[in-house]
Design a protein around this motif. Structure first.
Motif, PDB file in Angstrom:
ATOM      1  N   ASP A 176      41.950  36.505  55.679  1.00 44.66           N
ATOM      2  CA  ASP A 176      42.429  36.931  56.979  1.00 44.66           C
ATOM      3  C   ASP A 176      41.501  38.074  57.414  1.00 44.66           C
ATOM      4  N   GLY A 177      40.573  37.771  58.289  1.00 43.44           N
ATOM      5  CA  GLY A 177      39.564  38.770  58.679  1.00 43.44           C
ATOM      6  C   GLY A 177      38.683  39.090  57.482  1.00 43.44           C
ATOM      7  N   ASN A 178      38.608  40.391  57.133  1.00 44.39           N
ATOM      8  CA  ASN A 178      37.777  40.733  55.967  1.00 44.39           C
ATOM      9  C   ASN A 178      38.649  41.032  54.748  1.00 44.39           C
ATOM     10  N   ARG A 179      39.861  40.456  54.744  1.00 40.36           N
ATOM     11  CA  ARG A 179      40.771  40.659  53.621  1.00 40.36           C
ATOM     12  C   ARG A 179      41.113  39.326  52.965  1.00 40.36           C
ATOM     13  N   MET A 180      41.185  39.364  51.660  1.00 42.97           N
ATOM     14  CA  MET A 180      41.687  38.189  50.932  1.00 42.97           C
ATOM     15  C   MET A 180      43.188  38.388  50.784  1.00 42.97           C
ATOM     16  N   GLN A 181      43.950  37.376  51.193  1.00 45.64           N
ATOM     17  CA  GLN A 181      45.399  37.508  51.098  1.00 45.64           C
ATOM     18  C   GLN A 181      45.960  36.534  50.065  1.00 45.64           C
ATOM     19  N   ILE A 182      46.648  37.096  49.085  1.00 43.30           N
ATOM     20  CA  ILE A 182      47.289  36.254  48.066  1.00 43.30           C
ATOM     21  C   ILE A 182      48.792  36.472  48.204  1.00 43.30           C
ATOM     22  N   ALA A 183      49.527  35.394  48.477  1.00 44.25           N
ATOM     23  CA  ALA A 183      50.983  35.518  48.657  1.00 44.25           C
ATOM     24  C   ALA A 183      51.701  34.761  47.540  1.00 44.25           C
ATOM     25  N   ILE A 184      52.675  35.421  46.949  1.00 41.86           N
ATOM     26  CA  ILE A 184      53.437  34.806  45.849  1.00 41.86           C
ATOM     27  C   ILE A 184      54.909  34.787  46.252  1.00 41.86           C
ATOM     28  N   HIS A 226      41.761  48.847  43.677  1.00 41.12           N
ATOM     29  CA  HIS A 226      40.821  47.906  44.296  1.00 41.12           C
ATOM     30  C   HIS A 226      40.799  48.071  45.821  1.00 41.12           C
ATOM     31  N   GLN A 227      41.342  49.177  46.310  1.00 38.91           N
ATOM     32  CA  GLN A 227      41.445  49.433  47.764  1.00 38.91           C
ATOM     33  C   GLN A 227      42.254  48.344  48.477  1.00 38.91           C
ATOM     34  N   GLY A 228      43.208  47.780  47.766  1.00 34.22           N
ATOM     35  CA  GLY A 228      44.044  46.747  48.370  1.00 34.22           C
ATOM     36  C   GLY A 228      45.435  47.281  48.685  1.00 34.22           C
ATOM     37  N   THR A 229      46.269  46.400  49.216  1.00 37.08           N
ATOM     38  CA  THR A 229      47.666  46.780  49.484  1.00 37.08           C
ATOM     39  C   THR A 229      48.579  45.694  48.954  1.00 37.08           C
ATOM     40  N   ILE A 230      49.835  46.074  48.712  1.00 37.44           N
ATOM     41  CA  ILE A 230      50.830  45.067  48.342  1.00 37.44           C
ATOM     42  C   ILE A 230      52.074  45.320  49.175  1.00 37.44           C
ATOM     43  N   ALA A 231      52.590  44.245  49.776  1.00 39.54           N
ATOM     44  CA  ALA A 231      53.789  44.356  50.602  1.00 39.54           C
ATOM     45  C   ALA A 231      54.790  43.317  50.122  1.00 39.54           C
ATOM     46  N   VAL A 232      56.059  43.544  50.457  1.00 40.73           N
ATOM     47  CA  VAL A 232      57.076  42.590  50.022  1.00 40.73           C
ATOM     48  C   VAL A 232      58.013  42.254  51.170  1.00 40.73           C
ATOM     49  N   GLN A 233      58.357  40.971  51.241  1.00 38.37           N
ATOM     50  CA  GLN A 233      59.362  40.521  52.211  1.00 38.37           C
ATOM     51  C   GLN A 233      60.441  39.830  51.407  1.00 38.37           C
ATOM     52  N   GLY A 235      64.716  38.323  51.220  1.00 42.35           N
ATOM     53  CA  GLY A 235      65.945  37.910  51.900  1.00 42.35           C
ATOM     54  C   GLY A 235      66.753  37.047  50.954  1.00 42.35           C
ATOM     55  N   ASP A 236      67.810  36.432  51.494  1.00 46.40           N
ATOM     56  CA  ASP A 236      68.687  35.612  50.653  1.00 46.40           C
ATOM     57  C   ASP A 236      67.986  34.414  50.033  1.00 46.40           C
ATOM     58  N   SER A 237      66.942  33.906  50.737  1.00 47.92           N
ATOM     59  CA  SER A 237      66.323  32.683  50.232  1.00 47.92           C
ATOM     60  C   SER A 237      65.156  32.956  49.283  1.00 47.92           C
ATOM     61  N   GLY A 238      64.879  34.237  49.031  1.00 43.25           N
ATOM     62  CA  GLY A 238      63.820  34.538  48.065  1.00 43.25           C
ATOM     63  C   GLY A 238      62.952  35.712  48.482  1.00 43.25           C
ATOM     64  N   THR A 239      61.869  35.861  47.742  1.00 44.41           N
ATOM     65  CA  THR A 239      61.001  37.027  47.938  1.00 44.41           C
ATOM     66  C   THR A 239      59.545  36.591  47.990  1.00 44.41           C
ATOM     67  N   THR A 240      58.772  37.279  48.822  1.00 38.20           N
ATOM     68  CA  THR A 240      57.326  37.042  48.869  1.00 38.20           C
ATOM     69  C   THR A 240      56.597  38.370  48.683  1.00 38.20           C
ATOM     70  N   PHE A 241      55.679  38.402  47.740  1.00 40.95           N
ATOM     71  CA  PHE A 241      54.792  39.557  47.584  1.00 40.95           C
ATOM     72  C   PHE A 241      53.443  39.166  48.196  1.00 40.95           C
ATOM     73  N   ILE A 242      52.936  40.040  49.050  1.00 36.22           N
ATOM     74  CA  ILE A 242      51.659  39.742  49.714  1.00 36.22           C
ATOM     75  C   ILE A 242      50.624  40.785  49.294  1.00 36.22           C
ATOM     76  N   ILE A 243      49.610  40.287  48.634  1.00 34.86           N
ATOM     77  CA  ILE A 243      48.535  41.166  48.156  1.00 34.86           C
ATOM     78  C   ILE A 243      47.325  40.992  49.071  1.00 34.86           C
ATOM     79  N   ASN A 244      46.794  42.100  49.549  1.00 41.56           N
ATOM     80  CA  ASN A 244      45.584  42.063  50.369  1.00 41.56           C
ATOM     81  C   ASN A 244      44.461  42.781  49.655  1.00 41.56           C
ATOM     82  N   LEU A 245      43.317  42.131  49.553  1.00 36.71           N
ATOM     83  CA  LEU A 245      42.178  42.753  48.870  1.00 36.71           C
ATOM     84  C   LEU A 245      40.946  42.680  49.767  1.00 36.71           C
ATOM     85  N   PRO A 246      40.125  43.714  49.742  1.00 33.30           N
ATOM     86  CA  PRO A 246      38.904  43.612  50.542  1.00 33.30           C
ATOM     87  C   PRO A 246      37.966  42.541  49.977  1.00 33.30           C
ATOM     88  N   VAL A 247      37.351  41.789  50.866  1.00 30.40           N
ATOM     89  CA  VAL A 247      36.443  40.716  50.414  1.00 30.40           C
ATOM     90  C   VAL A 247      35.064  41.303  50.153  1.00 30.40           C
TER      91      VAL A 247
END
Ligand SMILES: Nc1ncnc2c1ncn2[C@@H]1O[C@H](COP(=O)(O)OP(=O)(O)O)[C@@H](O)[C@H]1O
Ligand SMILES: [Mg+2]
Length: 247
Positions: A176-184, A226-233, A235-247
């Motif tokens: 996504d742009g200049n970031r690698m996004q890994i979502a679990i 690694h100059q990245g970020t981690i965010a979490v979303q 709810g009742d149906s589950g959880t997603t962790f989104i890791i962003n890393l510079p490419v």
């Protein structure tokens, strides 16, 4: 009543608690000892395993090829190779390494992390769906640190789904742009609103004696290094962790 969808960014560096109780430190050192002992175990298991495999080969050769027992030998051989492989992974994983950043393929990173977590998935009947876009650029990472970071998130996903009817673990990776996004994502319990602000804190766990409360804290540390970020979303149906890393 369904809980609304909630999200949270990991708090920035410097907000982590650094004063620990004697009990927490004791638990921490016990985990280190456990890690060292399991590495010794993985090392020691190789000699008797080689012996078993050698004897097996001898016994197998002494039987006619069409002997019905051949199938049992095959089963034993396969199982012992699996033990050998797991011991090798464990040793590889526990080896002390100087941090080293190199451009690494994300598909390989995801596949390694899933491979490591495989024994943890056993008997959990989890569908693992991996979608890594083809042709992604390699990312500058310390391979072993990043595997550890992702394994921690995968283990939590598995833990969260033990009581779920639908058990899907999905991992996607794309740029996504200049970031690698890994979502679990998992289809587990979700994270309670009251717990959400604390999940990245060391020793915060809702798993009682089963938990260490160290997984996400380590994951965040590695990602921020690694100059990245981690965010979490969540709810009742589950959880997603989104890791962003510079490419
Ligand atoms: N995928 C998830 N689903 C639900 N809860 C989660 C998930 N990931 C983390 N958590 C919550 O965050 C807490 C902290 O996680 P972690 O630091 O890995 O420690 P531990 O797994 O040992 O409890 C967990 O105890 C759990 O409450
Ligand atoms: Mg954990």
């Amino acid at each position: 009543m369904s809980r609304p969808f909630k999200s949270c960014e990991s708090p920035g560096a410097g907000t982590t608690r650094t004063n620990f109780t004697a009990d927490e430190l004791l638990h921490f050192t016990r985990l280190i000892t456990m890690g060292q002992l399991s590495a010794c175990f993985a090392h020691e298991i190789r000699n008797p395993l080689m012996l078993i495999q050698g004897h097996l080969r001898l016994a197998e050769k002494s039987l006619p090829v069409d002997d019905p027992l051949q199938i049992n030998f095959e089963g034993i051989c396969r199982a012992s190779r699996r033990i050998e492989e797991m011991a090798k992974w464990l040793l590889d994983f526990s080896r002390k390494r100087t941090p080293q950043t190199e451009k690494f393929d994300v598909a390989e990173l995801v596949s390694d992390a899933v491979h490591f977590t495989q024994p943890y998935f056993q008997n959990q009947h989890i569908d693992v769906e991996t979608q890594v876009k083809p042709g992604l650029p390699p990312v500058p990472i310390d391979r072993w640190q990043m595997i550890q970071a992702i394994v921690n998130v995968l283990q939590n996903a598995v833990d969260a789904m033990t009581g779920s009817e639908k058990r899907v673990l999905s991992i996607t990776a794309g740029v996504d742009g200049n970031r690698m996004q890994i979502a679990i994502s998992d289809t587990g319990t979700g994270i309670a609103a009251a717990d959400l602000p604390f999940i990245f804190e060391p020793f915060f766990t809702t798993k009682g004696e089963e938990g260490t409360g160290l997984g996400l804290c380590i994951t965040r540390l590695v990602i921020e290094q690694h100059q990245g970020t981690i965010a979490v979303q969540t709810g009742d149906s589950g959880t997603t962790f989104i890791i962003n890393l510079p490419v």
